[in-house]
Design an enzyme around this catalytic site. Structure first.
Site, short mmCIF file in Angstrom:
data_model
loop_
_atom_site.label_atom_id
_atom_site.label_comp_id
_atom_site.label_asym_id
_atom_site.label_seq_id
_atom_site.Cartn_x
_atom_site.Cartn_y
_atom_site.Cartn_z
N GLU A 32 0.84 -1.21 0.00
CA GLU A 32 0.00 0.00 0.00
C GLU A 32 0.87 1.25 0.00
OE1 GLU A 32 -4.12 -1.15 2.31
OE2 GLU A 32 -2.32 -0.86 3.51
N GLU A 33 1.87 1.26 0.87
CA GLU A 33 2.75 2.43 0.95
C GLU A 33 3.42 2.70 -0.39
OE1 GLU A 33 6.47 4.11 3.68
OE2 GLU A 33 5.78 2.05 3.93
N GLY A 34 3.94 1.65 -1.03
CA GLY A 34 4.61 1.83 -2.31
C GLY A 34 3.67 2.26 -3.42
#
Length: 495
Positions: free
Chosen positions: A165-167
């Site tokens: 998700e962060e990436g």
């Protein structure tokens, strides 16, 4: 004189007629008029490993092909360290957020605050704390939820983002700001730009690093695949996050590896630290992360003396040992490192966060050749500590780490992510895009707007612009006619 009087009377009569017509048009001719859509607001806390920030966003209620046109209103830096540092003081984590929440309440209109979605997303720092002590991680989240819950917002929860998700949200942010997803065209409407390639995203935080891009092949490992639909277009991306390979944790792993190379000694020779630099560190401080494993023979109170030797060649060899390039990720599959599948890098890339800050310090963000970059890093690594302190007095806190981080970045990009001398020029090192800081929060907010129904155009009873303009024109003509009649009457009276 009778003829003149009749002319004046005619003008006055015309004035009355014009006035009556204008009044009828302005009062009777009322139709539905559509009001512009209202502005929506959203709040997102980015709780990173070293610091937290609150981002305030807004977008029009009517969206473009299902996705909002989101803009950043303000960013508020939370005082203090990252929330994972409050493991032994969870109430402090909640209290630290309140000044920024107070600021948000000054910006978001009071009548919209209760409808303003509010999130807190924690990244690698809290992932590590959860691995160390899940109870303490839960306590931190509980206090954070309690603090945010005291404000009149639509709080949707605090949670740990997955690495993917962060990436991928960071990828959305980069491409949205660079207008590869949607662009305001010459036709004065939002459109998907034609013949525009999306960019890959390279993120280096304190505890993890992420690579995300649109590959030119089918993604063979579904654990590294993510899909989005943004502004009516579908995207299939490769993304992976390497926990413990952010720069802070990587340096900790490096120092631990150097210590374990000679456990019988209380002295550590560090080839990545400048010659003449020295510091003391306890084994408790060195092994306080799940990214490093303390040897059974170590005593927590033992003091280790770390001395820099300024040897870039030995530093590079030591850094490479942090990675495992020999594990297969499956038959006929290309690998990144540590046995993780990764298709070949493709297209242009945006490298931000830690990638940018280190290369900016070394003046390497201007698309220098690979050879120039390597020569600059090597020359910096050979400089003595006393010389560096004299040259960069304001940077003393982290000055001893720049050599090791720079060599770590080059190792990660080339040996880890498999860039080479041909693809090096495809990487841009940037802190911002379109004057906006890059991170996962804007991409998160954009993706979130997909879940909100498009606001219906609100209509009220009112005047259509054309009819209103006509009414105004009649009134103006009536006034002019009356003035002309009055002037003529006065003129004739003087005769």
């Amino acid at each position: 004189m009778d003829y003149k009087a009749k002319a004046v009377a005619g003008l006055l009569a015309a004035t009355c007629v014009f006035s009556i017509i204008a009044l009828i048009l302005s009062v009777v001719q009322v139709k539905n008029v559509f009001l512009p859509p209202s502005t929506k607001y959203g709040l997102v806390f980015d709780a990173g490993s070293t610091h937290t920030a609150l981002y305030i966003y807004q977008w029009p209620g009517d969206k473009e092909n299902g996705t909002g046109i989101v803009s950043q209103v303000e960013a508020c830096a939370v005082s203090g360290p990252g929330i994972s540092s409050y493991a032994d003081d969870p109430a402090g984590a909640g209290a630290s957020l309140k000044p920024c929440l107070d600021r948000a309440m000054e910006i978001v209109p009071a009548e919209q605050q209760r409808d303003t979605p509010t999130y807190l997303g924690a990244t690698a720092g809290m992932r590590l704390l959860r691995e160390q002590n899940s109870t303490k991680a839960d306590q931190v989240f509980a206090e954070i939820s309690k603090a945010i819950g005291e404000y009149p917002v639509d709080f949707r929860g605090a949670r740990i983002l997955t690495g993917n998700e962060e990436g991928s949200f960071g990828w959305i942010t980069v491409n949205y700001l660079l207008e590869t997803l949607v662009k305001f065209s010459f036709a004065e409407k939002w459109e998907h730009p034609q013949d525009t390639e999306v960019l890959g995203a390279l993120d280096l935080g304190g505890a993890s690093t992420q690579i995300t891009f649109q590959p030119g092949v089918t993604i063979e490992d579904k654990n590294t695949s993510v899909s989005f639909r943004l502004y009516g277009t579908n995207y299939s991306l490769y993304t992976h996050s390497y926990l413990c390979y952010g720069q802070t944790q990587a340096l900790k792993m490096l120092l631990a590896a150097l210590h374990q190379g000679n456990l019988s000694s209380q002295h550590i020779s560090h080839p990545c630290y400048p010659s003449g630099y020295q510091e003391n560190v306890t084994t408790a401080e060195l092994y306080n992360s799940p990214c490093v494993h303390a040897p059974n023979t170590s005593s927590p109170a033992q003091v280790l003396t770390v001395t820099g030797t300024g040897d870039p060649g030995a530093c590079s060899i030591a850094v490479r040992k942090l990675f495992n390039f020999n594990i297969s990720c499956g038959a006929n599959r290309t690998c990144g490192f540590n046995g993780v599948y990764q298709p070949p890098v493709r297209g242009q890339f945006f490298a931000f966060a830690g990638f940018y800050y280190t290369f900016h310090f070394l003046n390497l963000t201007s698309q220098q050749s690979l050879n120039d970059v390597k020569l600059t890093v090597q020359a910096f690594c050979k400089r003595r500590w006393a010389e560096l302190v004299e040259t960069f007095p304001q940077q003393k806190g982290n000055l001893h780490t720049y050599c090791s981080v720079a060599i770590y970045i080059l190792t990660l990009l080339f040996d880890g992510y498999k860039f080479d001398e041909h693809t090096w020029s495809s990487i841009q090192f940037r802190r911002q895009a379109a004057n906006t800081d890059i991170g996962w929060t804007l991409g998160f907010m954009l993706n979130f707007t997909n879940t909100i129904p498009t606001e219906a155009l609100e209509h009220v009873k009112g005047h259509q612009p054309s009819l209103w303009a006509g009414a105004v024109s009649f009134i103006v003509l009536a006034i002019v006619a009356g003035l002309v009649a009055a002037i003529l009457q006065c003129f004739w009276k003087t005769k």
